[in-house]
Scaffold this active site. Sequence first.
Site, PDB file in Angstrom:
ATOM      1  N   SER A  52       0.849  -1.311  -0.144  1.00  0.00           N
ATOM      2  CA  SER A  52      -0.453  -0.099  -0.156  1.00  0.00           C
ATOM      3  C   SER A  52       1.020   1.418   0.007  1.00  0.00           C
ATOM      4  CB  SER A  52      -0.754  -0.002   1.299  1.00  0.00           C
ATOM      5  OG  SER A  52       0.252  -0.051   2.379  1.00  0.00           O
ATOM      6  N   LYS A  53       0.316   2.311  -0.203  1.00  0.00           N
ATOM      7  CA  LYS A  53       1.233   3.605  -0.277  1.00  0.00           C
ATOM      8  C   LYS A  53       2.234   4.094   1.015  1.00  0.00           C
ATOM      9  CE  LYS A  53      -1.095   6.934  -2.588  1.00  0.00           C
ATOM     10  NZ  LYS A  53      -2.037   8.340  -3.024  1.00  0.00           N
TER      11      LYS A  53
END
Length: 480
Positions: free
Chosen positions: A254-255
Amino acid sequence: MGATSDAGAKPVVTRFAPSPTGFLHIGGARTALFNLLFARHHGGKFLLRIEDTDRARSTEPAIAAILDGMTWLGLDWDGDVVYQFSRAARHAEVAHQMLAGGHAYKCFATAEELEAMRAGQRANKQPLRYDGRWRDRDASEAPADAPFVVRLRAPKEGSVTIDDKVQGSVTVANAELDDMVLLRSDGTPTYMLAVVVDDHDMGVTHVIRGDDHLNNAFRQLPIYHAMDAIEGGWDAPEYAHIPLIHGSDGAKLSKRHGALGVDAYRDEMGILPEALSNYLLRLGWGHGDDEFISREQAIEWFTLAGVGKSPSRFDLKKLENLNGHYIRATDDDRLAALVAPLLAFEPTPDQRDLLRRSMAALKPRAANLIELAEASMFLFRTRPLILDEGGAALLEGDARALLARVHAALDGAATWDTETLEAAVRAVADDAGVKLGAAAQPLRAALTGKRTSPGIFDVLALLGREESLARIADQMTQPA
Ligand code: GLU
């Protein structure tokens, strides 16, 4: 090169098929890279298809970012970009062929009916699937002009096995798949139909994509089979579903793990494209212990059999180490050209030249281009330098007196080359009965304003006689 066991008899055609709903993220870039390498290894073609059928979520900036990111990474596709949305009429044509051939049927179930069907399934803890209520009914049973969708008449018996080039043999019972929609009631194709028609029309022989699409393969295969029965020539492609990239903690990327657009690696982290490409290649694929693999070598060595089955973990530190290696291997002209736009000002031709000449001394210490730009800043500062805290600390005590002696020695140097300069500074240190560092550190502070810099004799040589002596003189006396 030449055919190896994982290519078939036909010329190899692969494709990368991103949905332009966001930037080109590293997972997508790796998928594209594997497709490119596989195609090039077999002397085939690598195509690019933008899957822009989701009109609400597809954007022009996302398309631009994908093309830009691929170009930057050297993921050069063959031929023109195919835009899926522009092919909607062709997709519908195939759906109608399937309808005419009895491999698809019209379903007139209303949204309310389908909702009631699902509610019943939920209440009975059954899987939510279309129950085939229009599969055997005749369209004449529907009210005139009633809207309908076109559904695949999926096989009910037996099972389908895919011999996936990465996942191995995977079997799904047909009873688990329902009659999915091919054309919506407004006549637009579904994604499942569009992918198959496009892959067929583009001559794709190998579908290499994230393993989140493995289930889709089982839904896509019946479309090939139906069209093959209708007109022939619809061979299903080989499939290779590659594991997704996970974060360093094992969770889906994820980010927060660095799942950024590739543009962020370029613009915000100063990563070189060949470093990112080399890093992505080795995420899930390897060639012995080889760490640094050029594109040419990768093309020669790449096989799908070498792609691991388990998700690989993204490790920013490794990427930075690799980047440092590529920075050191990059020639000074190119490096300076990449660093120049990162400076806080527009360099003059002379400053550009100085930047280029400084690369050899600066690049051994830089992990990325941003650091390289920062490390070069001392070259362009205006006198008198404002020292930072670390630099100022180096000028306490006897340091300024020592600096004056260094100034005198350098002023007397016959030539301004690193050897002569080093001998001069050493002589001062010996004469004063101190170690070389005791003389070099105040010098570093005076020349750069900081306590860390490239080798101090390189710094002197880069700044030149006049500027060096002036910077030293500026610091010889305590500021008022
Ligand atoms: N457009 C899909 C995606 O971006 C890929 C579809 C495919 O490769 O078949 O996930």
